[in-house]
Scaffold this motif. Structure first.
Motif, mmCIF file in Angstrom:
data_model
loop_
_atom_site.group_PDB
_atom_site.id
_atom_site.type_symbol
_atom_site.label_atom_id
_atom_site.label_comp_id
_atom_site.label_asym_id
_atom_site.label_seq_id
_atom_site.Cartn_x
_atom_site.Cartn_y
_atom_site.Cartn_z
ATOM 1 N N PHE A 113 0.784 -1.287 -0.007
ATOM 2 C CA PHE A 113 0.052 0.055 -0.029
ATOM 3 C C PHE A 113 0.927 1.205 0.149
ATOM 4 O O PHE A 113 0.489 2.440 -0.469
ATOM 5 C CB PHE A 113 -1.070 -0.107 1.066
ATOM 6 N N HIS A 114 2.029 1.199 0.604
ATOM 7 C CA HIS A 114 2.837 2.341 0.403
ATOM 8 C C HIS A 114 3.453 2.645 -0.992
ATOM 9 O O HIS A 114 3.467 3.811 -1.505
ATOM 10 C CB HIS A 114 4.121 2.086 1.124
ATOM 11 N N TYR A 115 3.356 1.565 -1.731
ATOM 12 C CA TYR A 115 3.767 1.873 -3.291
ATOM 13 C C TYR A 115 2.514 2.399 -3.742
ATOM 14 O O TYR A 115 2.636 3.368 -4.795
ATOM 15 C CB TYR A 115 4.011 0.339 -3.896
ATOM 16 N N TYR A 116 1.264 1.791 -3.497
ATOM 17 C CA TYR A 116 0.152 2.718 -4.172
ATOM 18 C C TYR A 116 -0.264 4.079 -3.991
ATOM 19 O O TYR A 116 -0.538 4.660 -4.713
ATOM 20 C CB TYR A 116 -1.029 1.594 -3.756
ATOM 21 N N GLU B 100 -2.831 2.163 -18.213
ATOM 22 C CA GLU B 100 -2.052 2.834 -17.068
ATOM 23 C C GLU B 100 -1.972 1.831 -15.727
ATOM 24 O O GLU B 100 -1.077 1.986 -14.941
ATOM 25 C CB GLU B 100 -2.460 3.939 -16.931
ATOM 26 N N SER B 101 -3.285 1.544 -15.305
ATOM 27 C CA SER B 101 -3.326 0.906 -13.979
ATOM 28 C C SER B 101 -2.647 -0.492 -14.146
ATOM 29 O O SER B 101 -2.007 -1.126 -13.151
ATOM 30 C CB SER B 101 -4.865 0.731 -13.467
ATOM 31 N N TRP B 102 -2.740 -1.128 -15.479
ATOM 32 C CA TRP B 102 -1.826 -2.357 -15.275
ATOM 33 C C TRP B 102 -0.487 -2.056 -15.456
ATOM 34 O O TRP B 102 0.141 -2.860 -14.882
ATOM 35 C CB TRP B 102 -2.179 -2.998 -16.927
ATOM 36 N N LEU B 103 -0.072 -1.145 -16.102
ATOM 37 C CA LEU B 103 1.389 -0.733 -16.019
ATOM 38 C C LEU B 103 1.862 -0.679 -14.486
ATOM 39 O O LEU B 103 2.842 -1.110 -14.171
ATOM 40 C CB LEU B 103 1.601 0.580 -16.826
ATOM 41 N N MET B 104 1.166 0.102 -13.723
ATOM 42 C CA MET B 104 1.572 0.494 -12.127
ATOM 43 C C MET B 104 1.435 -0.803 -11.582
ATOM 44 O O MET B 104 2.125 -1.140 -10.546
ATOM 45 C CB MET B 104 0.623 1.402 -11.894
ATOM 46 N N ASP B 105 0.270 -1.369 -11.719
ATOM 47 C CA ASP B 105 -0.122 -2.788 -10.909
ATOM 48 C C ASP B 105 0.637 -4.015 -11.121
ATOM 49 O O ASP B 105 0.869 -4.853 -10.261
ATOM 50 C CB ASP B 105 -1.459 -2.867 -11.015
ATOM 51 N N VAL B 106 1.351 -3.996 -12.495
ATOM 52 C CA VAL B 106 2.196 -5.278 -12.809
ATOM 53 C C VAL B 106 3.375 -5.007 -13.034
ATOM 54 O O VAL B 106 4.414 -5.356 -12.730
ATOM 55 C CB VAL B 106 1.204 -6.016 -13.889
ATOM 56 N N LEU B 107 3.700 -4.390 -14.222
ATOM 57 C CA LEU B 107 4.797 -4.117 -14.951
ATOM 58 C C LEU B 107 5.963 -3.382 -14.294
ATOM 59 O O LEU B 107 7.130 -3.637 -14.205
ATOM 60 C CB LEU B 107 4.636 -3.497 -16.239
ATOM 61 N N GLU B 108 5.290 -2.160 -13.444
ATOM 62 C CA GLU B 108 6.323 -1.395 -12.528
ATOM 63 C C GLU B 108 6.137 -1.686 -11.108
ATOM 64 O O GLU B 108 6.902 -1.326 -10.277
ATOM 65 C CB GLU B 108 5.946 0.062 -12.740
ATOM 66 N N ASN B 109 5.315 -2.649 -10.782
ATOM 67 C CA ASN B 109 4.990 -2.947 -9.248
ATOM 68 C C ASN B 109 6.254 -3.828 -8.970
ATOM 69 O O ASN B 109 6.554 -4.875 -9.255
ATOM 70 C CB ASN B 109 3.727 -3.735 -9.267
ATOM 71 N N PRO B 110 7.070 -3.512 -7.679
ATOM 72 C CA PRO B 110 8.156 -3.884 -7.239
ATOM 73 C C PRO B 110 7.637 -5.415 -6.582
ATOM 74 O O PRO B 110 8.692 -6.454 -6.250
ATOM 75 C CB PRO B 110 8.858 -3.173 -6.390
ATOM 76 N N PHE B 111 6.535 -5.592 -6.150
ATOM 77 C CA PHE B 111 5.875 -6.682 -5.347
ATOM 78 C C PHE B 111 5.720 -7.951 -6.451
ATOM 79 O O PHE B 111 5.345 -8.962 -5.973
ATOM 80 C CB PHE B 111 4.880 -6.563 -4.536
ATOM 81 N N VAL B 112 5.470 -7.567 -7.748
ATOM 82 C CA VAL B 112 5.120 -8.696 -8.635
ATOM 83 C C VAL B 112 6.662 -9.272 -9.148
ATOM 84 O O VAL B 112 7.222 -9.006 -10.189
ATOM 85 C CB VAL B 112 4.639 -8.345 -9.938
ATOM 86 N N ARG B 113 6.956 -10.059 -8.086
ATOM 87 C CA ARG B 113 8.500 -10.828 -8.227
ATOM 88 C C ARG B 113 8.371 -12.098 -7.543
ATOM 89 O O ARG B 113 7.633 -12.366 -6.873
ATOM 90 C CB ARG B 113 9.567 -9.959 -7.410
ATOM 91 N N HIS B 114 9.174 -12.859 -8.074
ATOM 92 C CA HIS B 114 9.291 -14.297 -7.770
ATOM 93 C C HIS B 114 9.249 -14.520 -6.118
ATOM 94 O O HIS B 114 8.685 -15.437 -5.714
ATOM 95 C CB HIS B 114 10.453 -15.130 -8.400
ATOM 96 N N ARG B 115 10.012 -13.874 -5.395
ATOM 97 C CA ARG B 115 10.292 -13.924 -3.975
ATOM 98 C C ARG B 115 9.026 -13.665 -3.423
ATOM 99 O O ARG B 115 8.839 -13.852 -2.179
ATOM 100 C CB ARG B 115 11.445 -12.954 -3.547
#
Length: 405
Positions: A7-10, A204-219
């Motif tokens: 939520f800090h990212y959002y 734009e929301s997909w870009l922010m929520d997936v492509l640029e989201n630092p939490f969409v990662r394997h870990r």
């Protein structure tokens, strides 16, 4: 490396991740119809079950899902840590005359929420995988639920997330090769892919929520068998999931009662054989020996890890490995015993893997024109999304059930 909380990212973004901008009763009803199909047909939770239920939703974002629950008759407590979302939630509930269903709107997160109440249903969609380890939120939900209450979660699955990570890796390379902003690079790479399926949110929301989201990662992604095992140990049974976590081909006498442990064993076995299906987003069930299943799972895990490394270093040492692993997986599939609806499904995944291999080869050559040409024209690439996001419905075992376990 840690990124704080999602939520800090959002809070730093100018758009909310799932805002659908519903403006009329007809638009809300169309949205509710999609949810009704998901909940009644796939998650075995008919709308009638929500009538009069005390429902706690964590992370409602702008509130579209919450309004559907309200329309089904639930009494809502909404816990949303992003203060920017609160105004949209209140405006939505006022516009659609549902304010009387909104008991509380609270500014905190899962870990910060405290109450003496117990709920019939706890819902947490889209963010919960970032609260780690999973046992943390499983214990919180178990404490908040009444016996036989339901927890509904929507999370990123580790193997199903391959294509999502691959898109992020391609975008990371594209930003360098086409020398443009994240949004412009995404449009040049994925515009046709995005427009190939219907959406209730903006590009734009997909870009922010997936492509640029630092939490969409394997870990952060969660392995489905591990999650089911952890839920079992906390005191939950699996009610339903999408894709299905139960072996729907299983056959035994209807009066036979399986122990909680046996149900879990069968579920884990089924999930292990479903990993290629999750990656592909279609039925490609592994029917070979346990050793063969384990070997394919290991190769998929290595591929996913290598692709994840490209997100931070798109031209780095893992790029040749990704290309070779894509080719190897494609060849393995052609010689593996699979249960599929027809040969077209096997042909589709091999074409998709070939398409991604060609794209990453263009990245390796730093060939920007070829890269964008492939992403905007390759049919297999355009149509492939995998199965990154899973729904899981857990039911809190009653005291009697726990004693009999």
């Amino acid at each position: 490396m840690t990124e704080g909380k999602l939520f800090h990212y959002y809070e730093t973004q100018s758009v909310l991740p799932t805002f659908g901008n519903l403006r009329s009763p007809a638009e809300l009803e169309a949205y509710a119809a999609q949810r009704r199909d998901l909940f009644a047909d796939k998650l075995m939770l008919p709308p009638a079950l929500f009538r009069g239920a005390d429902l706690l939703e964590f992370g409602p974002d702008s509130g579209e899902n919450a309004m559907v629950f309200a329309g089904w008759g639930a009494e809502l407590t909404l816990v949303e840590p992003n203060r920017h979302a609160h105004e949209k939630i209140r405006a939505y509930f006022s516009r659609f005359i549902l304010t009387d269903r909104l008991s509380e709107l609270i500014l905190t997160d899962v870990e910060g929420f405290s109450t003496g109440r117990a709920f019939d249903i706890v819902d947490a969609e889209g963010f919960i995988y970032t609260v780690q380890p999973a046992e943390k939120w499983l214990h919180i939900f178990h404490r908040l639920l009444k016996p036989n209450g339901y927890a509904i979660v929507f999370y990123y699955e580790r193997y199903g997330g391959f294509f999502e990570l691959a898109l992020k890796a391609i975008h990371a390379a594209g930003k360098v090769l086409v020398d443009s902003s994240p949004l412009e690079a995404a449009r040049r790479l994925f515009d046709k892919k995005w427009n190939s399926i219907p959406h209730t949110r903006s590009f734009e929301s997909w870009l922010m929520d997936v492509l640029e989201n630092p939490f969409v990662r394997h870990r952060y992604f969660i392995d489905a068998p591990s999650l089911c095992t952890a839920a079992h140990e906390v005191g939950f049974d699996i009610h339903a999931a999408w894709p299905s976590y139960r072996d729907t081909l299983d056959v035994y006498w209807h009066k036979e009662t399986l122990s909680h442990e046996e149900k879990l064993r069968r579920t884990v076995q089924h999930l292990n054989r479903s990993r290629l299906s999750f990656l592909a987003g279609r039925k490609l069930y592994l029917v070979g020996s346990t050793d063969a299943v384990g070997a394919i799972s290991a190769s998929i895990e290595e591929l996913v890890l290598d692709v994840d490394r490209l997100i931070g270093d798109p031209f780095g040492d893992s790029l040749p490995s990704v290309i070779s692993r894509l080719a190897a997986l494609r060849e393995t599939i052609s010689t593996t015993a699979l249960l599929a609806d027809d040969a077209a499904d096997i042909a589709a995944i091999t074409s998709t893997l070939d398409g991604f291999r060609r794209i990453f080869e263009a990245v390796a050559r730093r060939d920007a024109p070829q890269l964008t040409a492939l992403t905007q024209s390759d049919p297999a690439f355009i149509s492939s999304w995998g199965q990154p996001a899973h729904f899981l419905v857990l039911r809190k075992r009653s005291e009697a059930a726990r004693e009999g376990a």
